[in-house]
Write a protein that holds these residues in place. Structure first.
Motif, mmCIF file in Angstrom:
data_model
loop_
_atom_site.group_PDB
_atom_site.id
_atom_site.type_symbol
_atom_site.label_atom_id
_atom_site.label_comp_id
_atom_site.label_asym_id
_atom_site.label_seq_id
_atom_site.Cartn_x
_atom_site.Cartn_y
_atom_site.Cartn_z
ATOM 1 N N UNK A 138 0.847 -1.186 0.000
ATOM 2 C CA UNK A 138 0.000 0.000 0.000
ATOM 3 C C UNK A 138 0.890 1.246 0.000
ATOM 4 N N UNK A 139 0.582 2.173 -0.905
ATOM 5 C CA UNK A 139 1.336 3.433 -0.973
ATOM 6 C C UNK A 139 0.455 4.578 -0.502
ATOM 7 N N UNK A 140 1.099 5.572 0.060
ATOM 8 C CA UNK A 140 0.410 6.765 0.549
ATOM 9 C C UNK A 140 1.034 7.991 -0.102
ATOM 10 N N UNK A 141 0.238 9.013 -0.371
ATOM 11 C CA UNK A 141 0.844 10.259 -0.833
ATOM 12 C C UNK A 141 0.358 11.416 0.023
ATOM 13 N N UNK A 142 1.237 12.407 0.140
ATOM 14 C CA UNK A 142 0.951 13.566 0.986
ATOM 15 C C UNK A 142 0.245 14.633 0.171
ATOM 16 N N UNK A 143 -0.957 14.972 0.583
ATOM 17 C CA UNK A 143 -1.701 16.010 -0.133
ATOM 18 C C UNK A 143 -1.264 17.415 0.292
ATOM 19 N N UNK A 144 -0.539 17.514 1.426
ATOM 20 C CA UNK A 144 0.119 18.786 1.747
ATOM 21 C C UNK A 144 1.222 19.037 0.719
ATOM 22 N N UNK A 145 2.059 17.994 0.515
ATOM 23 C CA UNK A 145 3.169 18.144 -0.442
ATOM 24 C C UNK A 145 2.622 18.388 -1.844
ATOM 25 N N UNK A 146 1.497 17.729 -2.159
ATOM 26 C CA UNK A 146 0.905 17.912 -3.492
ATOM 27 C C UNK A 146 0.520 19.373 -3.697
ATOM 28 N N UNK A 147 -0.011 19.998 -2.638
ATOM 29 C CA UNK A 147 -0.357 21.426 -2.745
ATOM 30 C C UNK A 147 0.903 22.286 -2.765
ATOM 31 N N UNK A 148 1.814 22.003 -1.830
ATOM 32 C CA UNK A 148 3.030 22.825 -1.727
ATOM 33 C C UNK A 148 3.802 22.823 -3.042
ATOM 34 N N UNK A 149 3.800 21.685 -3.733
ATOM 35 C CA UNK A 149 4.629 21.570 -4.935
ATOM 36 C C UNK A 149 3.854 21.779 -6.229
ATOM 37 N N UNK A 150 2.595 22.115 -6.105
ATOM 38 C CA UNK A 150 1.806 22.367 -7.310
ATOM 39 C C UNK A 150 2.333 23.650 -7.978
ATOM 40 N N UNK A 151 2.573 23.621 -9.284
ATOM 41 C CA UNK A 151 3.043 24.840 -9.949
ATOM 42 C C UNK A 151 2.069 26.000 -9.708
ATOM 43 N N UNK A 152 2.603 27.201 -9.558
ATOM 44 C CA UNK A 152 1.818 28.387 -9.223
ATOM 45 C C UNK A 152 0.625 28.589 -10.147
ATOM 46 N N UNK A 153 0.838 28.319 -11.411
ATOM 47 C CA UNK A 153 -0.240 28.480 -12.397
ATOM 48 C C UNK A 153 -1.435 27.592 -12.031
ATOM 49 N N UNK A 265 -1.208 -2.113 -4.556
ATOM 50 C CA UNK A 265 -0.786 -2.938 -5.686
ATOM 51 C C UNK A 265 -1.635 -4.207 -5.762
ATOM 52 N N UNK A 266 -1.766 -4.720 -6.979
ATOM 53 C CA UNK A 266 -2.390 -6.027 -7.170
ATOM 54 C C UNK A 266 -1.502 -7.112 -6.550
ATOM 55 N N UNK A 267 -2.069 -8.279 -6.336
ATOM 56 C CA UNK A 267 -1.280 -9.421 -5.858
ATOM 57 C C UNK A 267 -1.872 -10.696 -6.439
ATOM 58 N N UNK A 268 -1.162 -11.794 -6.281
ATOM 59 C CA UNK A 268 -1.566 -13.076 -6.857
ATOM 60 C C UNK A 268 -2.879 -13.538 -6.209
ATOM 61 N N UNK A 269 -3.937 -13.689 -7.018
ATOM 62 C CA UNK A 269 -5.245 -14.068 -6.444
ATOM 63 C C UNK A 269 -5.231 -15.445 -5.782
ATOM 64 N N UNK A 270 -4.212 -16.241 -6.065
ATOM 65 C CA UNK A 270 -4.144 -17.563 -5.436
ATOM 66 C C UNK A 270 -3.581 -17.483 -4.016
ATOM 67 N N UNK A 271 -3.127 -16.278 -3.612
ATOM 68 C CA UNK A 271 -2.613 -16.107 -2.247
ATOM 69 C C UNK A 271 -3.661 -15.353 -1.418
ATOM 70 N N UNK A 272 -3.487 -15.382 -0.113
ATOM 71 C CA UNK A 272 -4.508 -14.800 0.779
ATOM 72 C C UNK A 272 -4.034 -13.482 1.375
#
Ligand code: OGA
Ligand code: MN
Length: 281
Positions: A138-153, A265-272
């Motif tokens: 599982x991945x996480x992203x920071x929406x603070x960083x997304x705002x801080x680094x969004x181009x000014x335009x 991420x996806x994983x092998x459906x044969x695993x639990x």
């Protein structure tokens, strides 16, 4: 009780996330809990390893942050954990021909939980009971960083806009119980939220995007809305703004839905893979 003196908060080397070591979440004194709460606001996502929690323990720890929301109805229309309407099961396991949980084994695309509601849960707590030998990170992203680094335009463009968070599909691409897909983001069920949100506890600004599929920016043509959303999403989910977690059984991850998104991420459906989740109002 776990005294705070044994607790260590170790930030990841990513822009968000920290590992909290030396605690048993079944036995936190109030100082230790206060430090965890502070760290959660600071780092947005916390990982606790080697926990041995029952469903009651998971609910009790989650309740320290606030009242719990009931779990969304599972893809089969059922609730699965008898006696625990607040536990949502994320699993690909099929028992007697019936999935025991939601999201299957495919990719779960970037999203924040239950943002199709007017008042989405502030936090989610995900506890790993069984994990596959590989995949399903599982991945996480920071929406603070997304705002801080969004181009000014783009910042100037999105400020003051509202976006519709679609209620048709879950992050695994499954249609939610009782919803008939319309295919038109302007008329599909969902809720408008401000695209740029001020976090009520930290006062920090962040993007609030929810889910890309069927999203719609109020007042724009479908074409302009799609083009702008694509541009913002591409910025917000760039790899340097993310932290990836490779699960082990006994891991608990607590995230802040108001300033992060996550994907799996996806994983092998044969695993639990069996995870139990709570969501905090
Ligand atoms: C969730 C979720 C992804 C995963 O529980 O909200 O998106 O890794 N889970 O199971
Ligand atoms: Mn989720």
């Amino acid at each position: 009780m776990c005294p705070i003196s044994l607790m260590r908060i170790v930030p990841t080397d990513a822009v968000l996330g920290a590992n909290v070591q030396g605690v048993d979440l079944r036995a936190l004194d109030s100082d230790a809990f206060a430090a965890i709460h502070r760290a959660w606001l600071d780092y947005q996502v916390l990982l606790f390893t080697d926990q041995g929690l029952s469903d009651e323990d998971l609910v009790a720890f989650s309740r320290r942050f606030g009242d719990l929301d009931e779990a969304p109805v599972q893809e089969t229309g059922q609730r699965f954990v008898e006696g625990h309407p607040e536990i949502y099961v994320v699993s690909n396991v099929v028992r007697d021909g019936m999935p025991i949980g939601s999201l299957g084994s495919g990719e779960a695309v970037w999203h924040t939980d239950m943002s199709y509601l007017p008042d989405p849960p502030k936090a989610s707590v995900l506890y790993a009971l069984e994990v596959p030998p590989c995949g399903g990170d599982t991945s996480f992203c920071s929406m603070y960083a997304a705002w801080d680094e969004l181009p000014g335009r783009l910042r100037r463009r999105v400020e003051g806009l509202r976006v519709k968070h679609d209620g048709t599909y879950n992050s695994g691409g499954y249609t939610r119980e009782g919803v008939t897909p319309t295919g038109d983001p302007r008329t599909s069920p969902g809720t408008f939220h401000p695209l740029v949100a001020v976090h009520p506890e930290t006062g920090r600004r962040g993007l609030y995007l929810g889910r890309r599929r069927n999203a719609y920016i109020e007042g724009l043509s479908l074409e302009d809305s799609s083009a702008l959303l694509d541009e913002i999403w591409a910025q917000a989910t760039r790899e340097p703004l993310t932290w990836r977690h490779r699960w082990r059984a006994g891991d608990l991850v607590l995230w802040d839905n108001r300033c992060t998104m996550h994907r799996r991420d996806a994983f092998d459906p044969a695993t639990r893979r069996v995870m139990h989740r709570t969501q905090i109002k």
